[in-house]
Design a protein around this motif. Sequence first.
Motif, PDB file in Angstrom:
ATOM      1  N   LEU A 118     109.227  23.985 -35.722  1.00 49.57           N
ATOM      2  CA  LEU A 118     107.887  23.731 -35.195  1.00 49.57           C
ATOM      3  C   LEU A 118     106.857  23.592 -36.316  1.00 49.57           C
ATOM      4  N   CYS A 119     105.809  22.790 -36.080  1.00 52.74           N
ATOM      5  CA  CYS A 119     104.737  22.642 -37.065  1.00 52.74           C
ATOM      6  C   CYS A 119     103.850  23.891 -37.043  1.00 52.74           C
ATOM      7  N   ALA A 120     102.955  24.003 -38.023  1.00 50.98           N
ATOM      8  CA  ALA A 120     102.121  25.208 -38.139  1.00 50.98           C
ATOM      9  C   ALA A 120     101.259  25.405 -36.891  1.00 50.98           C
ATOM     10  N   PHE A 121     100.768  24.304 -36.321  1.00 52.48           N
ATOM     11  CA  PHE A 121      99.928  24.411 -35.116  1.00 52.48           C
ATOM     12  C   PHE A 121     100.734  24.965 -33.953  1.00 52.48           C
ATOM     13  N   CYS A 122     101.917  24.419 -33.706  1.00 53.57           N
ATOM     14  CA  CYS A 122     102.715  24.872 -32.559  1.00 53.57           C
ATOM     15  C   CYS A 122     103.176  26.322 -32.753  1.00 53.57           C
ATOM     16  N   ARG A 123     103.431  26.704 -34.018  1.00 53.24           N
ATOM     17  CA  ARG A 123     103.805  28.114 -34.268  1.00 53.24           C
ATOM     18  C   ARG A 123     102.649  29.039 -33.937  1.00 53.24           C
ATOM     19  N   ALA A 150     109.352  15.157 -37.741  1.00 52.77           N
ATOM     20  CA  ALA A 150     108.463  15.282 -36.575  1.00 52.77           C
ATOM     21  C   ALA A 150     108.673  16.655 -35.943  1.00 52.77           C
ATOM     22  N   CYS A 151     107.565  17.305 -35.580  1.00 51.51           N
ATOM     23  CA  CYS A 151     107.653  18.603 -34.897  1.00 51.51           C
ATOM     24  C   CYS A 151     108.317  18.374 -33.530  1.00 51.51           C
ATOM     25  N   PRO A 152     109.323  19.174 -33.174  1.00 49.66           N
ATOM     26  CA  PRO A 152     110.023  18.921 -31.910  1.00 49.66           C
ATOM     27  C   PRO A 152     109.147  19.132 -30.672  1.00 49.66           C
ATOM     28  N   ARG A 153     108.029  19.832 -30.827  1.00 49.98           N
ATOM     29  CA  ARG A 153     107.184  20.057 -29.645  1.00 49.98           C
ATOM     30  C   ARG A 153     106.076  19.019 -29.505  1.00 49.98           C
ATOM     31  N   CYS A 154     105.282  18.812 -30.588  1.00 47.32           N
ATOM     32  CA  CYS A 154     104.117  17.930 -30.438  1.00 47.32           C
ATOM     33  C   CYS A 154     104.341  16.562 -31.086  1.00 47.32           C
ATOM     34  N   GLY A 155     105.370  16.421 -31.879  1.00 48.25           N
ATOM     35  CA  GLY A 155     105.669  15.111 -32.469  1.00 48.25           C
ATOM     36  C   GLY A 155     104.939  14.797 -33.753  1.00 48.25           C
ATOM     37  N   ARG A 196      92.354  19.538 -37.080  1.00 49.61           N
ATOM     38  CA  ARG A 196      93.155  18.411 -37.591  1.00 49.61           C
ATOM     39  C   ARG A 196      94.197  17.979 -36.567  1.00 49.61           C
ATOM     40  N   HIS A 197      94.879  18.980 -36.003  1.00 45.46           N
ATOM     41  CA  HIS A 197      95.938  18.691 -35.043  1.00 45.46           C
ATOM     42  C   HIS A 197      95.385  17.982 -33.816  1.00 45.46           C
ATOM     43  N   GLU A 198      94.284  18.474 -33.290  1.00 44.09           N
ATOM     44  CA  GLU A 198      93.726  17.913 -32.064  1.00 44.09           C
ATOM     45  C   GLU A 198      93.120  16.528 -32.289  1.00 44.09           C
TER      46      GLU A 198
HETATM   47 ZN    ZN Z   1     103.866  20.803 -33.363  1.00 40.48          ZN
END
Ligand code: ZN
Length: 315
Positions: free
Chosen positions: A295-300, A282-287, A144-146
């Motif tokens: 951070l969002c679940a993906f970035c974690r 918005a996730c601070p890393r990927c937006g 989903r993230h990608e």
């Molecule tokens: Zn993220």
Amino acid sequence: MKCRKCGQKAAINMRHHKLALCKEHYLEWLPEQTARFIKKYRMFTPQERVLVAVSGGKDSLSLWDILWRLGYQADGLYIALGIDEGIAYSAESQRLCEAFAEARGLTLHIVDIAREYGASIPELARSDRRGKGKPCSVCGLVKRHEMNRIARDLGYDVLATGHNLDDEAAVLFGNTLNWQVEYLLRQGPVLPESPGLARKVKPLCRFYEREMAAYALLRGIQYIYDECPFAIGATSIYYKEMLNQLEAKRPGAKLSFYLSFLRAKEEGLFAPQEDVQQALDACPRCGQLTSAPGLCAFCRLIERASSEAKGAVRG
Ligand code: ZN
Ligand code: SF4
Ligand code: ZN
């Protein structure tokens, strides 16, 4: 059984539509119907750029083939999951997607998860606290993230997936068994865009799995026959079997289950909730938008996997 249009020998009989068609007329009928659904549900216009998520399976490659034949601007996205333990599932499915795109002169984007994030899906799943055995929840999160990331970064208007009626009916069945209203609200042929997220559409959601298999076969599309090795024993397969039993007794039951749900939703079965997007940050890393603070679940997940890898190097 004879083709309703020309009287030649039928290649497929669709009992729920009371329609039998020969190869030639079936290969015309299915894209015509797809074009009708794309318009009916306002999925996208010929001016919009579509990104088709392809897995190497019959549904997603057939979807890409249909959109190409209909003249839509559709590029492909293949996400290399690195599921190659035992059988070369990812390697083979990537090869088939590449061959498909090359034969038609189409653009295929490839994201290799291990190269991009330093760990394949099975490796990421092992570093995930929730990952008890199967990597499916991690895999779903990453895909989903990608898909969202690539659609946003490359400026696509809409993201299309090859879910067929059997997939949608099985998901609907699962969501209904537990009355997961939040999921039911989001289920349908179109999930509208929200800030930073492309619109998501399922143009094949009204076609039976068997109809899609017939299309791929009659079009001579080479696709991967094997399921992902982690799909074995999935609850959705069990639901599909149950629905198949129902369908055998009552032809058209799956289609009517799904379409009646869409109608009920349109008629206000679930009152629209407050705009949930407003509560998201918005996730601070990927937006990408996330309900979690920070951070969002993906970035974690990626952070945990990389700190474990560093720990393993040090240890
Ligand atoms: Zn993220
Ligand atoms: Fe990913 Fe395979 Fe699970 Fe599907 S079955 S979600 S491809 S790991
Ligand atoms: Zn015919």
